[in-house]
Design an enzyme around this catalytic site. Structure first.
Site, short mmCIF file in Angstrom:
data_model
loop_
_atom_site.label_atom_id
_atom_site.label_comp_id
_atom_site.label_asym_id
_atom_site.label_seq_id
_atom_site.Cartn_x
_atom_site.Cartn_y
_atom_site.Cartn_z
N GLU A 52 -53.69 24.46 -41.55
CA GLU A 52 -53.77 24.19 -40.11
C GLU A 52 -52.49 23.57 -39.57
O GLU A 52 -52.12 23.79 -38.41
CB GLU A 52 -54.96 23.26 -39.81
CG GLU A 52 -56.32 23.94 -39.92
CD GLU A 52 -56.91 23.86 -41.32
OE1 GLU A 52 -58.06 24.29 -41.50
OE2 GLU A 52 -56.19 23.38 -42.24
N PHE A 114 -72.90 17.00 -42.00
CA PHE A 114 -71.81 17.48 -42.86
C PHE A 114 -70.57 17.81 -42.02
O PHE A 114 -70.63 18.56 -41.05
CB PHE A 114 -72.30 18.73 -43.60
CG PHE A 114 -71.24 19.42 -44.44
CD1 PHE A 114 -70.75 18.83 -45.59
CD2 PHE A 114 -70.73 20.66 -44.05
CE1 PHE A 114 -69.80 19.45 -46.36
CE2 PHE A 114 -69.77 21.30 -44.82
CZ PHE A 114 -69.30 20.69 -45.98
N GLN A 115 -69.44 17.23 -42.38
CA GLN A 115 -68.13 17.40 -41.73
C GLN A 115 -68.10 16.91 -40.29
O GLN A 115 -67.10 17.10 -39.60
CB GLN A 115 -67.66 18.87 -41.79
CG GLN A 115 -67.25 19.32 -43.19
CD GLN A 115 -66.53 20.64 -43.20
OE1 GLN A 115 -66.80 21.53 -42.40
NE2 GLN A 115 -65.59 20.80 -44.13
N ARG A 255 -25.79 12.01 -34.93
CA ARG A 255 -25.57 12.26 -36.35
C ARG A 255 -25.64 13.75 -36.67
O ARG A 255 -24.83 14.27 -37.42
CB ARG A 255 -26.61 11.48 -37.17
CG ARG A 255 -26.44 11.70 -38.68
CD ARG A 255 -27.48 10.91 -39.47
NE ARG A 255 -27.41 11.24 -40.90
CZ ARG A 255 -28.30 10.85 -41.79
NH1 ARG A 255 -29.31 10.08 -41.43
NH2 ARG A 255 -28.17 11.20 -43.07
N VAL A 384 -35.97 20.62 -40.73
CA VAL A 384 -35.41 19.28 -40.54
C VAL A 384 -34.77 18.76 -41.83
O VAL A 384 -35.30 18.97 -42.92
CB VAL A 384 -36.52 18.33 -40.06
CG1 VAL A 384 -36.05 16.88 -40.09
CG2 VAL A 384 -36.96 18.70 -38.65
N PHE A 469 -30.72 14.33 -46.45
CA PHE A 469 -30.55 13.54 -45.24
C PHE A 469 -30.93 12.08 -45.50
O PHE A 469 -30.25 11.15 -45.06
CB PHE A 469 -31.42 14.12 -44.13
CG PHE A 469 -31.02 13.73 -42.73
CD1 PHE A 469 -30.00 14.39 -42.07
CD2 PHE A 469 -31.67 12.71 -42.07
CE1 PHE A 469 -29.63 14.04 -40.78
CE2 PHE A 469 -31.32 12.34 -40.78
CZ PHE A 469 -30.29 13.01 -40.13
N ILE A 470 -32.00 11.88 -46.25
CA ILE A 470 -32.46 10.52 -46.58
C ILE A 470 -31.58 9.92 -47.68
O ILE A 470 -31.34 8.70 -47.70
CB ILE A 470 -33.93 10.53 -47.02
CG1 ILE A 470 -34.79 11.25 -45.98
CG2 ILE A 470 -34.44 9.12 -47.25
CD1 ILE A 470 -34.66 10.70 -44.58
N GLU A 473 -28.79 8.16 -46.10
CA GLU A 473 -29.19 6.88 -45.52
C GLU A 473 -29.33 5.81 -46.60
O GLU A 473 -28.90 4.67 -46.42
CB GLU A 473 -30.51 7.04 -44.76
CG GLU A 473 -30.39 7.91 -43.51
CD GLU A 473 -31.72 8.12 -42.84
OE1 GLU A 473 -32.77 7.81 -43.45
OE2 GLU A 473 -31.73 8.59 -41.67
#
Length: 573
Positions: A52, A114-115, A255, A384, A469-470, A473
């Site tokens: 989803e 249920f759910q 950046r 990303v 990317f991290i 940092e």
């Protein structure tokens, strides 16, 4: 009077408002809508995703690319909770999205069934509209109300539907209001426009900063830039609005950015800030610069920088009016220095286009191949991480090409589902997705969706075995790197196992054959390229200015990032 099921009535409302397809996974609590989708197959397309979250991200990407509302759905409980990541992407990038949530049958609600879960509180923060349908007759009305709210507030509208309501027959007498829907822009205040003229006349080092509010108005941007001899910086999400090859285009700031753009903003004495709310603007624009802000939303005035002149109005209309009223600003050393600076930047980038040291590749040769085969109306869906930085710098957008990414929410996993949406909505246009190994792994199973619908999408994966990317940092803030290394995998072979055509590129001479094959493929292709785990040049923290760094520090910085023939803007001035 004739009867119609409430579910079909709802879908016809959605179709009238321009929703052509829905993304999601069926569930028992959503079966009445699935029944309606079956009956309306000729009017409404259903795209089955494998998660989803992928459906929600696909719908968000479709809304960004099309400028229209898009739709995703989830069944009660886990189906609904899986959607939330993509909904925040839509919320934070300000696009209209309709979300349909399944709910247990009305007679089971509030019985700990249920759910069953109380879905409304979960969506309070992410939504501009959040309602549970109370009876079958109101279903088309509530959905239309949700669509109107999504458009009005450019956000996420959530409708929860007890499953039994969609099966019920109702009178076929609902009057859809889509044909009467109108929007309007604020009327331009001539007095405010006139206030800007002295600032334009007095500026010695002006910069035009453009955002998404100028989408579709390249001509007005170029005319303004040329009339006032002003270099142009764009927000990341505005990449592609102005051709990258335009001589006054400096690229994006912050950046995920270019050296010329950041240098120009740091030295600017006037910034004309149009149609943008770029969150990092305040950190990179000269705090002493005069500031003219143009926007259709007055709430954005002064949010990123103190404002000298605020103009409420359409960005393109305002720029055109300023050109009509303002005296031309002669081309000067400021513009010439910025033009030379950006040309040096491009020359430096392209100096690595054919770089091959026999080890893992640099990203530049990969983008050379992408640019080679890209068609004039290609769509680029960018994930990303470092891949965003590489794409902003090295994709050469022009013509009718489009660029989209997860901007403010910046969620990894955007690429693959965004590509599905791009190809579904624009079937005749070439579509690329660009991901790192971190982002690609998150929604890689939806390559199966691309295969299921035989979508000829070119998926490029830049693998560096790290959350790069991290990692950069952590190198600046932590005592050691931890948790950023990734186990290597062969995504080319994995793609083949999922039914796509797969390539795993480890050498320079493998690039051209892989991309040529992808160019002519009839179905989805995954090209994994093993690249060096090198940080991109940190244009947000350049160590090139002798007024701030020693000669030894500058030389060490140049050697680390292979900087050559690229003097600072200050030295060019």
């Amino acid at each position: 009077m004739s009867k119609i099921t409430a579910g079909v009535a709802m879908l016809r409302v959605m179709k009238a408002w321009g929703i052509d397809r829905v993304y999601g996974i069926p569930g028992g609590s959503f079966n009445s809508t699935m029944e309606a989708l079956y009956k309306e197959q000729g009017n409404m397309e259903y795209i089955q995703v494998r998660h989803e979250e992928a459906g929600a991200l696909a719908a968000a990407a479709e809304a960004k690319l099309s400028g229209k509302i898009a739709c995703t759905f989830g069944s009660a409980g886990p189906g609904a909770t899986h959607l939330i990541n993509g909904l925040y992407d839509a919320k934070m990038d300000h696009v209209p999205l309709l979300v349909l949530l399944g709910q247990v049958g009305s007679k089971f609600m509030n019985y700990n069934y249920f759910q069953e879960m109380n879905e409304n509180p979960l969506y309070v923060d992410v939504s501009v509209y959040n309602r549970t349908v109370m009876n079958p007759e109101s279903l088309p009305h509530v959905v239309e109300d949700a669509i109107q709210a999504a458009y009005k507030y450019q956000g996420v509208a959530v409708v929860t539907i007890p499953v039994d309501y969609g099966f019920e027959e109702i009178e076929d007498d609902y009057l859809i209001s889509a044909k009467t829907y109108q929007t309007s822009l604020p009327q331009l205040d001539e007095a405010q426009v006139t206030k800007a003229l002295p600032y334009l006349a007095e500026a010695k080092q002006p910069v035009l900063f453009i955002g998404q509010g100028l989408r579709g108005h390249e001509a007005e941007i170029k005319a303004f830039s040329k009339h006032f001899s002003m270099p142009v910086v764009n927000a990341v999400l505005a990449k592609g609005i102005l051709a990258d090859e335009f001589e006054n285009a400096l690229g994006s700031s912050a950046r995920v950015a270019t050296k010329p753009a950041n240098e120009a903003l740091a030295l600017a004495d006037l910034v004309v800030f149009v149609g943008s709310d770029m969150p990092f603007a305040g950190a990179f624009i000269n705090p002493h610069a005069k500031f003219i802000q143009i926007d259709i939303d007055s709430a954005k005035f002064g949010r990123r920088h103190p404002v000298d002149v605020a103009i409420l109005g359409d960005g393109a209309e305002t720029l055109a009016r300023l050109v009509e009223l303002g005296e031309p600003r002669p081309s000067d050393k400021w513009l010439a220095a910025n033009q030379e600076n950006v040309q040096n930047w491009h020359n430096w980038r392209h100096s690595f286009d054919e770089f091959d040291d026999g080890e893992r590749l640099r990203p530049e040769p990969v983008y050379k191949e992408i640019n080679r085969i890209a068609e004039d109306d290609a769509i680029f869906v960018v994930d990303v991480g470092n891949v965003t930085t590489h794409s902003v710098r090295h994709l050469n957008l022009h013509g009718r090409q489009a660029f989209t990414t997860s901007g403010w929410f910046a969620t990894m996993g955007y690429g693959v589902p965004g590509g599905i949406a791009a190809k579904a909505h624009f079937p005749k246009r070439q579509v690329f997705t660009l991901s790192g190994d971190g982002g690609f792994a998150m929604n890689m199973p939806d390559i199966i969706t691309q295969v299921k619908y035989q979508l000829p999408i070119i998926n490029v994966v830049l693998t560096n075995d790290s959350f790069g990317f991290i990692q950069a940092e952590q190198e600046n803030t932590n005592s050691a790197l931890f948790g950023v290394d990734l186990a290597d995998a062969d995504f080319g072979k994995a793609a083949e196992a999922l039914g796509a055509t797969g390539f795993t590129v480890t050498q320079y001479d493998q690039l051209e054959p892989a991309f040529t094959a992808a160019q002519n493929a009839k179905g989805p292709v995954v090209i994994e390229v093993k690249i060096k785990n090198d940080n991109p040049l940190p244009v947000e923290a350049l160590q090139l200015d002798p007024d701030h760094y020693s000669e030894a520090e500058i030389q060490a910085f140049k050697e680390l990032y292979q900087v050559h023939d690229m003097p600072t803007l200050k030295s060019l001035l």
